[in-house]
Design a protein around this motif. Structure first.
Motif, short mmCIF file in Angstrom:
data_model
loop_
_atom_site.label_atom_id
_atom_site.label_comp_id
_atom_site.label_asym_id
_atom_site.label_seq_id
_atom_site.Cartn_x
_atom_site.Cartn_y
_atom_site.Cartn_z
N ILE A 188 47.36 40.39 40.71
CA ILE A 188 46.58 41.18 41.67
C ILE A 188 45.60 42.03 40.89
CG2 ILE A 188 46.65 42.86 43.54
CD1 ILE A 188 47.96 40.20 44.23
N ARG A 189 44.34 41.76 41.06
CA ARG A 189 43.29 42.41 40.30
C ARG A 189 42.62 43.52 41.10
NH1 ARG A 189 43.64 36.90 39.47
NH2 ARG A 189 42.80 36.03 37.53
N ILE A 190 41.87 44.36 40.38
CA ILE A 190 40.98 45.28 41.09
C ILE A 190 40.06 44.48 41.99
CG2 ILE A 190 39.04 46.88 40.78
CD1 ILE A 190 40.51 48.00 38.35
N LEU A 254 35.68 42.87 30.07
CA LEU A 254 36.45 43.80 30.89
C LEU A 254 35.81 43.97 32.27
CD1 LEU A 254 37.44 46.42 28.18
CD2 LEU A 254 38.90 44.69 29.25
N ASN A 255 35.58 42.85 32.94
CA ASN A 255 35.08 42.89 34.31
C ASN A 255 36.21 43.32 35.25
OD1 ASN A 255 32.59 41.90 33.40
ND2 ASN A 255 33.22 39.78 33.70
N SER A 256 35.85 43.77 36.44
CA SER A 256 36.88 44.28 37.36
C SER A 256 37.81 43.18 37.86
CB SER A 256 36.24 45.03 38.53
OG SER A 256 35.42 44.17 39.30
N ASP A 257 37.39 41.93 37.79
CA ASP A 257 38.30 40.84 38.15
C ASP A 257 39.26 40.50 37.02
OD1 ASP A 257 35.61 39.88 37.19
OD2 ASP A 257 36.72 38.02 36.97
N ASN A 258 39.08 41.13 35.86
CA ASN A 258 39.99 40.92 34.73
C ASN A 258 40.90 42.11 34.49
OD1 ASN A 258 39.13 38.35 34.12
ND2 ASN A 258 37.64 38.99 32.59
N ILE A 259 40.92 43.06 35.41
CA ILE A 259 41.79 44.23 35.28
C ILE A 259 42.89 44.12 36.33
CG2 ILE A 259 41.95 46.73 35.26
CD1 ILE A 259 40.24 45.61 33.01
N ASN A 260 44.11 43.98 35.86
CA ASN A 260 45.27 43.83 36.72
C ASN A 260 45.75 45.20 37.18
OD1 ASN A 260 47.96 43.23 37.65
ND2 ASN A 260 47.98 41.42 36.35
N HIS A 302 37.74 52.63 32.66
CA HIS A 302 37.60 53.77 33.58
C HIS A 302 36.63 53.42 34.71
CE1 HIS A 302 36.76 58.41 33.90
NE2 HIS A 302 37.40 57.93 34.96
N TRP A 303 35.53 52.79 34.37
CA TRP A 303 34.54 52.38 35.38
C TRP A 303 35.14 51.38 36.36
CZ3 TRP A 303 31.92 48.29 37.46
CH2 TRP A 303 30.72 48.56 38.13
N ASP A 304 35.89 50.43 35.83
CA ASP A 304 36.53 49.44 36.70
C ASP A 304 37.51 50.10 37.67
OD1 ASP A 304 35.24 47.14 35.73
OD2 ASP A 304 36.68 46.95 34.08
#
Length: 464
Positions: A188-190, A254-260, A302-304
């Motif tokens: 489950i990603r951002i 570090l895109n938002s789809d790569n942050i769990n 932090h931005w994500d």
């Protein structure tokens, strides 16, 4: 039914059903010309009762993707959006992977078995849905090294060569194909939340929040579940950013789809370990602006996380989200100090001055990150002049206040002349042995060496 799957610690799950059909599209795996088992991680498999599979059954499940009994009957390509290099993209999702199964590990925590290179899905766009063998080998090396260095990371469970010849513009082609399976505490990603917010689907956002709290964090939702979840994500994301820095690791994308939302690192593409503490060091050749450079990773994460706040704002008030988000810098600083102490093998304390002095010393003298931690954890330099340069005076003074943890220096690894590292020249040498001679021994030898280092370092501080 395969006999090994009757093991007491084999516990299949289908928790993702709570989010269907909104979360994913059922898909089928590609049919590969060959399925040659190249790597199986029995240490990781043991955590979910799969280590008893013989190679034939292993390939059947993780190369041909016959379902694991009691888990998902069909693979699911997950849907999500994301900011990619700060540009919003609503046309993404699992394009060369899917959620294959869910299991409960020994402690009862949920684990996903996800794939990479398993074929095309409705979200592949113009991609072939495949993974190069080199990419699979690189992911093994990344996950093993990060796990040893205490980073909260996915683990590579399996790598199978598929007998396909792939064309790539960033590798000499044709190049060999593979399919990889990883264990991760959720996918489950951002970006999963961003997709729901993009479509104005408040009920699904609320279901995502509940699923994340109950299935991923093991918590009962309180009076403000979205804020409760966001607090956890901020804490875990700050710890993840700090762990990258102390490991000397650059994720690259570090895109938002790569942050769990569990704060677990995953999906390794153009990663690198930087030899030196060089803030501008980048991993991706296409990151021309250095957006995800070594020294900017905390800023990027932090931005994500702020994008998750934007998504949750559609179902709750902004003030609690803003308050949590503002804590990120201090949480990051605390995590950086905590992880510095762990890698140095000393007790926790007010390590801000010591950490800053260490970074200044490494930058001023060009001391490699792995060398620095190895030398000071090993203890042989505490009374020597090896770090006698004036650039190290502040660090030596600060370090005097810290006491080594019991047993921190007992492992024979600390008597090695050189630290175990994972820089690009060694990665390329390991791949060359496979590519040119089909010699897999350097890879397996390196995994053994990495795990030995991990044993010497011991258990990392748990995430918040």
């Amino acid at each position: 039914m395969s006999q090994p799957l009757q093991a007491a610690n084999y516990r299949p799950a289908t928790e993702i059903d709570a989010l269907m059909p909104d979360i994913a599209t059922p898909v089928a795996a590609a049919s590969f010309p060959q399925t040659i088992l190249r790597y199986r991680n029995d240490r990781a498999a043991a955590s979910v009762g799969l280590e008893g599979l013989d190679d034939r059954d292993w390939v059947s499940h993780f190369g041909r993707f016959s379902p694991l009994e009691g888990s998902l009957p069909q693979p699911l390509a997950l849907r999500y959006h994301g900011h990619q290099f700060r540009h919003y993209n609503p046309d993404i999702g699992d394009g060369r992977g899917f959620l294959f199964a869910q299991l409960l590990e020994k402690g009862g925590r949920l684990l996903d078995l996800g794939t990479k290179g398993s074929g095309q899905t409705p979200y592949s766009r113009f991609g072939d849905g495949r993974l190069t063998l080199k990419g699979g080998v690189r992911e093994i090396l990344a996950t093993e090294m990060l796990e040893a260095l205490g980073v909260n990371t996915s683990r590579t469970l399996s790598l199978i060569e598929t007998g396909e010849a792939l064309e790539r513009n960033d590798e000499p082609s044709p190049t060999r194909g593979s399919v990889l399976v990883r264990l991760s505490h959720s996918h489950i990603r951002i970006g999963t939340f961003q997709r729901a917010a993009y479509h104005g689907d408040g009920p699904f956002l609320e279901r995502l929040v509940e699923y994340s709290l109950t299935r991923l964090y093991g918590q009962r939702p309180g009076s403000n579940p979205a804020a409760q979840l966001f607090n956890h994500v901020v804490e875990r994301a700050a710890d993840l950013a700090a762990s990258y820095m102390v490991a000397g690791f650059v994720h690259g994308v570090l895109n938002s789809d790569n942050i769990n939302v569990t704060g677990e690192s995953f999906d390794y593409g153009p990663w690198r370990f930087t030899p030196l503490w060089e803030p501008g060091f980048t991993a991706a050749y296409f990151d021309h602006a250095g957006l995800y450079a070594f020294g900017r990773q905390a800023e990027a994460i932090h931005w994500d996380v702020a994008q998750l706040a934007v998504s949750l704002r559609t179902i709750m008030e902004a003030d609690p989200l803003i308050e949590s988000l503002e804590h990120f810098p201090s949480l990051y600083s605390q995590a950086l100090q905590r992880r510095f102490c762990w890698r140095l093998g000393v007790g926790d304390g007010d390590a801000g001055v010591m950490t800053e002095a260490a970074v200044r010393g490494m930058i001023a003298t060009g001391t490699p990150i792995d060398r620095f931690f190895h030398d000071w954890r090993g203890g042989s330099l505490l009374d020597s002049n090896a770090y006698g340069d004036s650039a190290w005076t502040a660090f030596r003074n600060a370090m005097a206040a810290f006491i080594p943890c019991a047993g921190a220096r007992d492992h024979p690894y600390w008597s090695d002349e050189a630290p175990c590292s994972m820089h690009i020249d060694e990665v390329e040498a390991i791949w060359s042995a496979i590519d040119e001679r089909d010699d897999w021994s350097p890879l397996h030898d390196k995994v053994t060496a990495i795990r030995r280092m991990g044993d010497a370092l011991g258990t990392a501080p748990p995430p918040p």
